[in-house]
Design a protein around this motif. Structure first.
Motif, PDB file in Angstrom:
ATOM      1  N   THR A  65       0.559  -1.209  -0.041  1.00 44.81           N
ATOM      2  CA  THR A  65       0.340  -0.377  -0.528  1.00 44.81           C
ATOM      3  C   THR A  65       0.817   0.904   0.202  1.00 44.81           C
ATOM      4  N   GLU A 112       1.058   4.209   1.579  1.00 41.01           N
ATOM      5  CA  GLU A 112       1.156   5.055   2.461  1.00 41.01           C
ATOM      6  C   GLU A 112       3.018   5.773   2.397  1.00 41.01           C
ATOM      7  N   ARG A 129       1.211  -7.999  -1.586  1.00 42.44           N
ATOM      8  CA  ARG A 129       1.042  -8.948  -0.493  1.00 42.44           C
ATOM      9  C   ARG A 129       0.866 -10.015  -0.337  1.00 42.44           C
ATOM     10  N   GLU A 161      -0.001 -12.717   0.461  1.00 40.01           N
ATOM     11  CA  GLU A 161      -0.862 -13.144   1.248  1.00 40.01           C
ATOM     12  C   GLU A 161      -0.753 -14.512   1.901  1.00 40.01           C
ATOM     13  N   ILE A 213     -10.236 -12.085  -5.665  1.00 41.38           N
ATOM     14  CA  ILE A 213     -10.893 -11.595  -4.541  1.00 41.38           C
ATOM     15  C   ILE A 213      -9.075 -11.722  -2.978  1.00 41.38           C
ATOM     16  N   LEU A 227      -5.434 -11.587  -4.075  1.00 42.76           N
ATOM     17  CA  LEU A 227      -4.803 -11.758  -4.734  1.00 42.76           C
ATOM     18  C   LEU A 227      -3.322 -11.199  -3.997  1.00 42.76           C
ATOM     19  N   GLN A 271     -14.439  -8.241   2.255  1.00 44.16           N
ATOM     20  CA  GLN A 271     -14.582  -6.122   2.362  1.00 44.16           C
ATOM     21  C   GLN A 271     -14.200  -5.661   1.654  1.00 44.16           C
ATOM     22  N   THR A 297     -12.419  -0.158   2.442  1.00 43.62           N
ATOM     23  CA  THR A 297     -12.298   0.279   3.913  1.00 43.62           C
ATOM     24  C   THR A 297     -11.523   1.455   3.758  1.00 43.62           C
ATOM     25  N   HIS A 357     -10.268   4.619   6.409  1.00 42.54           N
ATOM     26  CA  HIS A 357      -9.195   4.965   7.645  1.00 42.54           C
ATOM     27  C   HIS A 357      -8.557   6.576   8.680  1.00 42.54           C
ATOM     28  N   SER A 389     -10.194  -2.627  -4.261  1.00 44.93           N
ATOM     29  CA  SER A 389      -9.455  -3.216  -4.907  1.00 44.93           C
ATOM     30  C   SER A 389     -10.676  -3.866  -6.195  1.00 44.93           C
ATOM     31  N   ARG A 437     -11.573  -6.986  -5.745  1.00 49.49           N
ATOM     32  CA  ARG A 437     -12.943  -6.747  -4.790  1.00 49.49           C
ATOM     33  C   ARG A 437     -14.465  -6.346  -5.168  1.00 49.49           C
TER      34      ARG A 437
HETATM   35  C1  P5A Z   1      -6.606   2.209   2.234  1.00 50.30           C
HETATM   36  C2  P5A Z   1      -6.306   2.763   0.806  1.00 50.30           C
HETATM   37  C3  P5A Z   1      -5.370   0.224   2.721  1.00 50.30           C
HETATM   38  O1  P5A Z   1      -4.439  -0.430   2.196  1.00 50.30           O
HETATM   39  N1  P5A Z   1      -4.018   2.061   2.592  1.00 50.30           N
HETATM   40  C4  P5A Z   1      -4.623   2.979   0.990  1.00 50.30           C
HETATM   41  C5  P5A Z   1      -5.390   1.844   2.780  1.00 50.30           C
HETATM   42  N2  P5A Z   1      -6.234  -0.334   3.227  1.00 50.30           N
HETATM   43  S1  P5A Z   1      -6.809  -1.650   3.038  1.00 50.30           S
HETATM   44  O2  P5A Z   1      -8.238  -2.490   3.876  1.00 50.30           O
HETATM   45  O3  P5A Z   1      -5.152  -2.431   3.626  1.00 50.30           O
HETATM   46  O4  P5A Z   1      -6.971  -2.209   1.299  1.00 50.30           O
HETATM   47  C6  P5A Z   1      -8.168  -1.911   1.109  1.00 50.30           C
HETATM   48  C7  P5A Z   1      -9.171  -2.771  -0.239  1.00 50.30           C
HETATM   49  O5  P5A Z   1      -7.884  -3.349  -0.354  1.00 50.30           O
HETATM   50  C8  P5A Z   1      -8.873  -4.380  -0.468  1.00 50.30           C
HETATM   51  N3  P5A Z   1      -7.752  -5.798  -0.116  1.00 50.30           N
HETATM   52  C9  P5A Z   1      -7.384  -6.895  -1.373  1.00 50.30           C
HETATM   53  N4  P5A Z   1      -7.689  -7.311  -2.549  1.00 50.30           N
HETATM   54  C10 P5A Z   1      -7.405  -8.625  -3.527  1.00 50.30           C
HETATM   55  N5  P5A Z   1      -6.854  -8.883  -2.481  1.00 50.30           N
HETATM   56  C11 P5A Z   1      -6.020  -8.862  -1.572  1.00 50.30           C
HETATM   57  N6  P5A Z   1      -4.864  -9.313  -1.078  1.00 50.30           N
HETATM   58  C12 P5A Z   1      -6.199  -7.183  -0.482  1.00 50.30           C
HETATM   59  N7  P5A Z   1      -6.136  -6.419   0.295  1.00 50.30           N
HETATM   60  C13 P5A Z   1      -6.906  -6.464   0.448  1.00 50.30           C
HETATM   61  C14 P5A Z   1      -9.637  -5.256   0.497  1.00 50.30           C
HETATM   62  O6  P5A Z   1     -11.063  -4.513  -0.649  1.00 50.30           O
HETATM   63  C15 P5A Z   1      -9.385  -3.748   1.495  1.00 50.30           C
HETATM   64  O7  P5A Z   1     -10.776  -3.291   1.931  1.00 50.30           O
END
Ligand code: P5A
Ligand code: ZN
Length: 481
Positions: free
Chosen positions: A115, A117, A146, A148, A156, A158, A230, A233, A235, A267, A269
């Motif tokens: 991300t 920041e 990431r 994961e 969903i 990734l 989810q 989000t 924050h 994302s 998603r």
């Molecule tokens: C908000 C934007 C952040 O990263 N930093 C910049 C903050 N938030 S979060 O919640 O970690 O991620 C934002 C949204 O991204 C989706 N998401 C993902 N989608 C697909 N694969 C993943 N591995 C994944 N991780 C997070 C979620 O919808 C999340 O709310």
């Protein structure tokens, strides 16, 4: 791509068998190819990419009203990423590292952004000088990485999130930042409204908030199998990052102050939600606002009068295209039935059939992806298609709302919670203690997703905590992806 006789592939698994349906649909409808040889990385087919482009255009149109789009680098030096302690603690297990340039070890390791920041805020520290620079509201749409460890799934979960829309705002006070949190929630509501995806909005428990945030508001939807996803989000970052990165401004009285910040992200998603919410046993069903093809014209040219039919189809295409519809005429030399199957799989909202009988009656036959069949007089084609498209979009929205409404229950006891989360989500009284949330999770495999639930689908459910009996507030509980 697969232009073979698609019907020969046999039917999709039924949507009731959600995982199998989802996986099969993604490649048959040409959204994603999952065969790329790295776990958690997937390939967008052209049709999927066109859907993505339309969905993100909606997002951009909403954000561009009062945000600006920018673009920051993919690589973050370890020295920057490690500055905010809660943030790095939250992400350290998920970061991919670049350690070498060729065979030369790097002095400072470089992270692939999980991300942004820590890529953006050092620049904000340089850019922001005075209260006149505030508020600052930027966003970018980028890929993030990431590592994961949970089960990866296309769109969903990734490891390379290809469509990460992240907004980062800077404000003069904590209160202004919290108003921005509310504004961002409203933006996401509007966005998901356009996609006809019903949402549940709640405040995540403190242990589940974004690493480095004061608090996190999450947007969830309910998938066909009753599990939540989810899909966004928001924050409130307080001044945690501004203290770390020295993002300061001179206020009106000439004093140096730390700024307050928010960030919010979505994302691909959001595309998983559209596909899953609206699709059926025959394939994708897409809202007109984002469908890559909104109208497909199938000329029925078997037998005589082929030229006449072809001309009528071309005229209809011209009329609709010049009114702004995304329209295609399928002139392939295959049976009409095979064409219907093909375009249904790809989610096209409206199909027009034009055959000799339609010519005689000076009409076209229109069929929506939900099976509504009407005859439209040739002279009223444009209005007819507009009306049909609008009623199709309404029907889609109503169906999605019915689905979510049917999956939300109020529970007062653990027995009711257990029952409810086997098919959907539940609202139940919870005292706020982590111990009780853990006990709920242990007993049901469902977690406390949030409190302060905002949704027209969610009634109030305060009362004695389902675990300890102490005074409880309404909590959203469910099994999530
Ligand atoms: C908000 C934007 C952040 O990263 N930093 C910049 C903050 N938030 S979060 O919640 O970690 O991620 C934002 C949204 O991204 C989706 N998401 C993902 N989608 C697909 N694969 C993943 N591995 C994944 N991780 C997070 C979620 O919808 C999340 O709310
Ligand atoms: Zn309790």
């Amino acid at each position: 791509m697969h232009f073979l006789a698609e019907e020969e592939q046999g039917p999709l698994p039924p949507k009731e068998d959600f995982s199998a349906w989802y996986n099969e649909l993604l490649w048959r409808a040409e959204i994603m190819d999952v065969r790329y040889p790295v776990k958690g990385l997937y390939v967008w087919y052209p049709h999927g990419f066109a859907l993505r482009r339309n969905v993100y255009s909606l997002m951009r149109a909403i954000l561009d009203r009062d945000h600006q789009e920018a673009l920051f680098p993919l690589l973050i030096p370890e020295t920057e990423l490690a500055k905010e302690s809660a943030h790095i603690k939250g992400f350290e297990e998920e970061v991919y590292w670049v350690t070498h340039g060729g065979t030369t070890p790097l002095d400072v390791r470089l992270a692939l952004r999980p991300t942004s920041e820590c890529a953006i805020y050092p620049m904000y520290a340089l850019w922001i000088r005075s209260h006149a620079d505030l508020p600052l509201k930027l966003y970018q749409v980028v890929n993030t990485f990431r590592y994961e460890t949970k089960h990866t799934r296309p769109l969903i979960r990734l490891r390379e999130i290809t469509s990460f829309k992240e907004a980062h705002t800077v404000h003069a006070s904590w209160e202004e930042a919290s108003s921005q949190v509310e504004a961002a929630i409203a933006l996401y509501r509007e966005f998901y409204g356009n996609l006809a995806v019903p949402v549940l909005i709640s405040r995540r428990p403190d242990w589940d908030k974004f690493p480095g945030a004061d608090y996190t508001i999450a947007v969830d939807t309910v998938m066909p199998d009753g599990r939540t996803l989810q899909i966004g989000t928001v924050h409130h970052l307080g001044d945690h990052f501004s203290r770390t990165f020295q993002i300061m401004f001179e206020d009106e009285a000439g004093e140096q102050k730390y700024a307050h910040q928010t960030c919010y992200g979505i994302s691909e998603r959001c595309i998983a939600a559209v596909v899953s919410m609206h699709g059926d046993d025959r394939g994708l069903v897409l809202p007109p606002a984002v469908a890559p093809v909104q109208v497909v014209i199938v000329p029925i040219t078997i037998g005589k009068r082929k030229e006449e039919v072809t001309a009528a189809a071309a005229q209809a295409e011209g009329t609709l295209a010049s009114a702004g519809f995304r329209v295609r005429t399928d002139t392939r030399e295959i049976r009409p039935g095979a064409k219907y199957y093909y375009w249904e799989m790809r989610g096209v909202p409206v199909r027009l059939e034009i055959g000799p009988r339609d010519l005689d009656a000076r009409q076209v036959t229109a069929v929506t992806r939900l099976g509504n069949r009407v005859q439209i007089p040739g002279h009223a084609l444009l209005d007819g298609v507009r009306d049909l498209m609008a009623s199709f979009a309404d029907a889609l929205r109503e169906r999605a709302e019915m689905h979510v409404r049917g999956r939300v229950r109020v529970s007062r006891t653990m027995a009711e919670v257990r029952e409810a989360v086997s098919t959907g989500v539940t609202l139940a009284p919870w005292c706020g203690d982590r111990k009780c949330a853990d006990a709920i999770e242990e007993a049901t495999r469902a977690s406390v997703l949030g409190t302060e639930v905002r949704s027209e689908y969610c009634p109030e459910a305060s009362g004695p905590c389902v675990i300890c009996g102490k005074d409880g507030q309404t909590a959203l509980i469910g099994r999530s992806y």
